[in-house]
Design an enzyme around this catalytic site. Sequence first.
Site, short mmCIF file in Angstrom:
data_model
loop_
_atom_site.label_atom_id
_atom_site.label_comp_id
_atom_site.label_asym_id
_atom_site.label_seq_id
_atom_site.Cartn_x
_atom_site.Cartn_y
_atom_site.Cartn_z
N GLU A 149 21.27 50.92 94.53
CA GLU A 149 21.14 49.72 95.27
C GLU A 149 21.46 48.43 93.77
O GLU A 149 19.98 47.70 94.00
CB GLU A 149 19.78 49.53 95.41
N HIS A 231 19.89 54.58 105.88
CA HIS A 231 18.36 54.17 107.09
C HIS A 231 18.94 53.88 108.18
O HIS A 231 19.06 52.62 108.09
CB HIS A 231 17.67 53.80 106.16
N GLU A 260 20.75 59.75 102.64
CA GLU A 260 18.88 59.60 103.12
C GLU A 260 19.08 59.41 104.30
O GLU A 260 18.15 58.56 104.92
CB GLU A 260 18.64 58.49 102.58
N ASP A 262 17.88 58.59 107.60
CA ASP A 262 16.72 59.44 109.08
C ASP A 262 16.87 57.72 110.28
O ASP A 262 17.67 57.04 110.10
CB ASP A 262 15.85 59.15 108.04
O1 G3I Z 1 2.83 59.39 92.94
C1 G3I Z 1 1.74 58.39 93.87
C2 G3I Z 1 0.51 58.32 93.69
O2 G3I Z 1 -0.29 59.69 92.69
C3 G3I Z 1 -0.07 57.43 94.25
O3 G3I Z 1 -1.79 58.12 94.95
C4 G3I Z 1 -0.15 57.18 95.39
C5 G3I Z 1 -0.95 55.74 95.88
O4 G3I Z 1 0.30 55.26 96.75
O5 G3I Z 1 1.19 56.44 95.49
C6 G3I Z 1 2.27 57.87 94.82
O6 G3I Z 1 3.60 56.94 94.15
C7 G3I Z 1 4.33 56.75 95.67
C8 G3I Z 1 4.99 58.06 95.58
O7 G3I Z 1 6.25 57.56 96.98
C9 G3I Z 1 5.05 58.57 96.09
O8 G3I Z 1 4.58 59.08 97.13
C10 G3I Z 1 4.75 55.11 95.70
O9 G3I Z 1 3.71 54.55 95.58
C11 G3I Z 1 5.42 55.25 96.19
O10 G3I Z 1 6.16 53.53 95.81
C12 G3I Z 1 6.74 55.71 96.35
O11 G3I Z 1 7.57 54.96 97.32
C13 G3I Z 1 8.52 55.67 97.42
C14 G3I Z 1 9.90 54.68 97.34
O12 G3I Z 1 11.27 55.57 97.74
C15 G3I Z 1 10.07 53.77 96.34
O13 G3I Z 1 9.92 55.01 94.69
C16 G3I Z 1 8.98 56.59 98.57
O14 G3I Z 1 8.01 58.57 98.80
C17 G3I Z 1 10.63 56.73 98.84
O15 G3I Z 1 10.57 57.91 100.44
C18 G3I Z 1 11.61 56.06 98.84
O16 G3I Z 1 12.79 56.53 98.85
C19 G3I Z 1 13.29 55.44 98.77
C20 G3I Z 1 14.83 56.04 97.62
O17 G3I Z 1 14.39 56.31 96.62
C21 G3I Z 1 15.70 55.27 97.58
N1 G3I Z 1 16.68 54.50 99.10
C22 G3I Z 1 15.11 54.12 99.51
C23 G3I Z 1 14.22 55.12 99.55
C24 G3I Z 1 13.24 54.73 100.91
O18 G3I Z 1 12.32 53.27 100.28
#
Ligand code: G3I
Length: 582
Positions: A149, A231, A260, A262
Amino acid sequence: MKGFLLPCLATASLAVFPLGAQSIRDLAAERGLRFGAAVDPSHFSESLYSDTLAREFNQVEPENAMKFGPTHPGLNVYSFASADSIAAFAAAHGMALRGHTLVWHSNLPSWLTGATWTTAQLSNILQDHISTVVGHYKDQVFAWDVVNEAFNDNGTLRSTIWSNSPGIGLAGTAYIEQAFRWARAASPKAYLYYNDYNAESTGVKSDAVYAMAKDFKARGVPLDGIGMQMHLTSAAPNLTGIEANMRRLADLGLMIDITELDVRLTVNSSGIASDALLATEAQTYHDIVAVCLKIPLCRGVQTWGFTDKYSWVPGTYPGLGAALEFDAGYRPKPAYASMVGALSNTPPVLAAADLVSAASYGGGSVSPGEIVALFNTNPGPAALAVADFTDGRLPTSLSGVRLLFDGIAAPLLYTVTGQTAAIAPFFLAGRSTTQMQYEYKGIQSAAVTVAVSPVHPALFAANASGSGPGAILDLAYHPVTAANPARRGGYVILYATGAGLTSPLPGDGQLATDTASLSARATVTIGGVDCAVSYAGAAPGLVAGGAQVNVLVSAGVPSGEQPVVLTVGGVSSPASVTVFVE
Ligand code: G3I
């Protein structure tokens, strides 16, 4: 003797569908396609999660566990336990492991974002991160989303800590290039991808990605593929634009992966979408898989999760959800069934250049009786199927595969996903072109035009690689090798194909049981010296179309490993096959 000639073998209740006889994983394997899901290892202990994942997918990618935040929690601290458990799951279930992602503006740890760094410090941090993480997984991760990105939707470069805020000290796409070079240094084998969203179809953003990719390819930057996140929403995707964009990237020699996928839908308070929306979603899933199958370099499809129980969508888009192919109870949705349909029914794609001599692997034309190999991304049995002679003839259908020339199925030697060996029918004699089609389980490719030539001679190599020491025997039928070299004044037996018609002419796919002379004149040189041919024709014990040439090694042939060239009807075999001479 046949083996001699084988080239190297190398929830709404209405919305739930029963699982078919073959999983998506099985169908994808027959397509030579990687079919993956983004995963969170905290769910592995849930048996429905693990069982569904292992049954339906042949690839996994950590949804979060390999990102900067989770893997690099302190300046000199790395943490791999979570991602390692995904690598272990992949290994235990024979799945490919994709790595995601090394350079991204999101999911960065506060020790990094909360401090002030010079560009030199940041450059060191990023180099260390890439080297350490890629190095840790260098034997497990087959492909990395190196940079994720990096572009805005208007095609300009996104302003990030790595690019210019403050950046690692390299302007424009140079910081991206640097990341790819560091990744290649840490893992010479892994494929390196650039991954982005809203850059799937043609438009300003995909133009920017394309321009960067073209520049990188022109300058030898180690970029191997483009990840298209995909997406999507309930709006129909622009399939024409997606296909055009995939084609222009493939034309640069880049692989394409859908990384990715969905499709987020409006859902009720229980997270359920209407049947109409689920049907729309199913169509989109079908169409995206089908467009990938049209492009030979589109090598993988991956969904961002696989069950509606765990998806990033509801948390990010309140009121939307139901984005994946299994419902929250792990029941397959219409989207699942539609992908099964796309994997089963999308016609194979053929190119004339996929057809080559099974001896030399040279293409350009096919000759009557030539033993040929078809290399492509076509469907076929996931395990190698080798034909047997029945009543002295090879079959024209093998494990659901047929190869047709002007509508007539050719005898087959073997087939496996991506590779089929056949014998071009003798009726091609006298034609200048033929229409070739590939068929699997009754679904045929469009016809492609292949040039026909009277002869297309090539000698078989001993290791079936197309070059090096030939599949050459002495008169005692012992292989001629460095330890058993050919003697001047003695005979050697060469094996070839593409030598054209013989008289008498056997039936297609028939086991040759007797001698039959080539119709065209055959001559041989060894080490550039003419050698007398005492017999050139059918090879008893081999399939018709295989040729045997008995040659007297002339007194003037030099010693050592010498090139052997067979000329039939004025056309010479490639000089890449050799024979050892005393
Ligand atoms: O692991 C922590 C946990 O310890 C904490 O309690 C919790 C509280 O919010 O957060 C947890 O981390 C989260 C993580 O997902 C695991 O669930 C982060 O806050 C959250 O920001 C993170 O979101 C992910 C996001 O990327 C940012 O990294 C999404 O699951 C994931 O689906 C999303 O994936 C992205 C791809 O990497 C790139 N392209 C877009 C795609 C969708 O946004």
